[in-house]
Design an enzyme around this catalytic site. Structure first.
Site, short mmCIF file in Angstrom:
data_model
loop_
_atom_site.label_atom_id
_atom_site.label_comp_id
_atom_site.label_asym_id
_atom_site.label_seq_id
_atom_site.Cartn_x
_atom_site.Cartn_y
_atom_site.Cartn_z
CE1 TYR A 32 18.06 -7.61 27.85
CE2 TYR A 32 19.78 -5.87 27.35
CZ TYR A 32 19.04 -6.97 28.21
OH TYR A 32 19.47 -7.02 29.60
CD GLU A 46 13.16 -8.28 28.71
OE1 GLU A 46 12.17 -7.58 28.61
OE2 GLU A 46 14.21 -7.88 29.51
CG ASP A 49 17.58 -33.14 34.04
OD1 ASP A 49 18.44 -32.96 33.23
OD2 ASP A 49 18.08 -32.31 34.99
CB THR A 71 22.48 -28.90 30.11
OG1 THR A 71 22.94 -30.42 29.91
CG2 THR A 71 21.75 -28.41 31.27
CE LYS A 106 25.52 -31.78 32.51
NZ LYS A 106 24.42 -30.69 32.69
NE ARG A 165 28.29 -24.02 31.63
CZ ARG A 165 28.91 -25.09 32.07
NH1 ARG A 165 30.34 -25.28 31.41
NH2 ARG A 165 28.76 -25.67 32.87
N1 DSN Z 1 26.77 -29.96 37.30
C1 DSN Z 1 26.42 -30.77 36.33
C2 DSN Z 1 27.19 -31.98 36.45
O1 DSN Z 1 28.34 -32.04 36.39
O2 DSN Z 1 26.69 -33.15 36.23
C3 DSN Z 1 24.78 -31.12 36.48
O3 DSN Z 1 24.23 -29.71 36.64
#
Ligand code: DSN
Length: 447
Positions: A58, A60, A204, A230, A233, A239
């Site tokens: 933990y 925080e 984003d 994120t 990807k 993730r």
């Molecule tokens: N769900 C994601 C995507 O597939 O593009 C975006 O958050």
């Protein structure tokens, strides 16, 4: 099998059911063509960091200012992840704690907007935006007024129209980026529009981070105030998400970094997932290598080739093609619904996702389009030659289900869908393709 091979793993001993699911998923990933544009494979190094001792702590707070003892090692991990993000993206501030993209975007709104008063201007969901860019079904659209922008007739962002909406609606924040945008995003133009109306600009870049790092998509850093990406990807990490504040952001609002940090913790989240932070740090290191630049460039080359081939088969691509890792197919001219197409392709070993197209008359569960992309197959080492085969298979599958149009009537549609599902999983032609796909994929090992 060697004696070692027969030894049961701890997971197998403790929970054979979950062990078997993990093995089944590993097999599925190996045997199919994974062309969902937001998915990717991670390296063994990233996996090792994720499954490491860093899972239990933990912590925080932020490095050197925690609410728990015993965080010396975790501090080092988080500082390293922050430093790597700052260097790779060229920003003065990075927060690596967001659990994923949705909480990260929500943290930005919490940091900068007053609920029920300040307006979010993001791309409409149907146009390719994300739920958290102001969709009425998400907290972003429920707690804040919104002024969505859409696409022009050519399937691209109409920047003049966008400017008009911004001038009229006076949003406090403009969001650029999305989940189904096949074209280059003009961050410079977005920046000019945001400056003109005095709005914060949030980029984003979740889908295109890897392409930006590879230099095959324009970089937003000089034009926006906050960047959210994120990490799972095109970046090929675990993730998770990173929030970054640019020099331009600090010039507009010297408290911006502090506001963002406070919104992530304690505003929205509790303890950060330190194993995830470590895995993000590993992914950032991997992305800083020259080989990653080649990878990013190959994603785009593969996608362009796939698009060219699909156009050759008469597919209608939204915006007429692609500049990046993603293709959005409008299947209306093929007389096939996106849900039907995605299911049939899955039976044939090709994993895609159904997706709305601009101004889609169909509901989101049965949209008219299909979203595909090349990040994962490129991670397996596939190149343009392989994309020719992928397009050929896609075409055969769609031809096989052509004419299976979903009834508009809700009742009839549900019945048709049930019957179609039962029928398609036994389709011999599609199952034969799945077998070919499996043999083909075996030549391209997972990272
Ligand atoms: N769900 C994601 C995507 O597939 O593009 C975006 O958050």
């Amino acid at each position: 099998m060697s004696a070692l091979g027969k030894m049961k793993t701890a997971l197998n001993k403790t929970d054979p059911q979950i062990y078997n699911f993990v093995k089944a998923e590993e097999k599925r990933l190996k045997d199919v063509l994974e062309i969902i544009p937001s998915e990717n494979y991670i390296s063994q190094a990233v996996k090792e960091a994720l499954g490491s001792a860093l899972n239990i702590k933990y912590s925080e707070g932020y490095p050197k200012k925690r609410y728990y003892q015993g965080n010396e090692v975790v501090d080092n991990v988080e500082i390293l992840a922050q430093e790597r993000a700052k260097k790779l993206f060229g920003v003065p501030h990075a927060n690596v704690q967001p659990y994923s993209g949705s909480p990260a975007n929500t943290a930005v709104y919490l940091a900068l907007l007053e609920p029920l008063k300040d307006k979010i201007m993001g791309m409409g969901l149907g146009a390719g935006g994300h739920l958290t860019h102001g969709s009425p079904v998400s907290i972003s659209g429920k707690y804040f007024p919104t002024a969505p922008y859409h696409l022009g007739k050519d399937g691209r962002i109409d920047y003049d129209e966008l400017e008009k909406i911004a001038m009229k609606e006076k949003p406090k924040i403009i969001v650029c980026g999305g989940t189904a945008i096949p074209r280059i995003i003009d961050f410079k133009r977005f920046g000019e529009i945001a400056d003109k109306v005095g709005a914060y600009l949030l980029a984003d870049i979740s889908h295109i981070t890897g392409l930006i790092i590879a230099g095959v998509h324009p970089d937003p850093v000089a034009y926006v105030h906050v960047i959210m990406t994120t990490t799972h990807k095109t970046l090929r990490g675990p993730r998770g998400a990173i929030l970054m504040v640019t020099e331009k952001g600090l010039a507009k609002d010297p408290q911006l970094a502090d506001k963002i940090d406070k919104a992530v913790f304690p505003g929205l989240q509790g303890g950060p997932h330190d194993n995830q932070t470590a895995a993000i740090a590993v992914a950032l290191l991997e992305a800083s290598k020259p080989s990653f630049k080649k990878y990013g460039a190959q994603i785009v080359k593969n996608c362009k080739k796939l698009a060219e081939e699909l156009i050759g088969y008469g597919f209608n691509l939204v915006s007429g093609g692609t500049d990046n890792h993603l293709i959005l197919i409008d299947l209306s001219n093929k007389k096939v619904n996106g849900a039907i197409a995605a299911l049939a392709l899955e039976v044939a070993g090709i994993v895609t996702n159904k997706n709305a197209v601009p101004n889609d008359p169909m509901p989101p569960f049965y949209p008219s389009g299909l979203r595909i992309g090349t990040p994962a197959v490129t991670s397996r080492g596939m190149k343009e030659g392989e994309m020719i085969k992928v397009a050929k298979w896609i075409n055969i599958v769609i031809e096989e289900v052509r004419g299976n149009e979903l009834p508009v009537d809700k009742e009839k549609r549900s019945q048709f869908w049930r019957e179609f599902k039962n029928r398609i999983v036994r389709n011999k032609k599609l199952l034969a393709i799945a077998s070919e796909v499996k043999t083909f994929c075996s030549k391209f090992p997972l990272p």
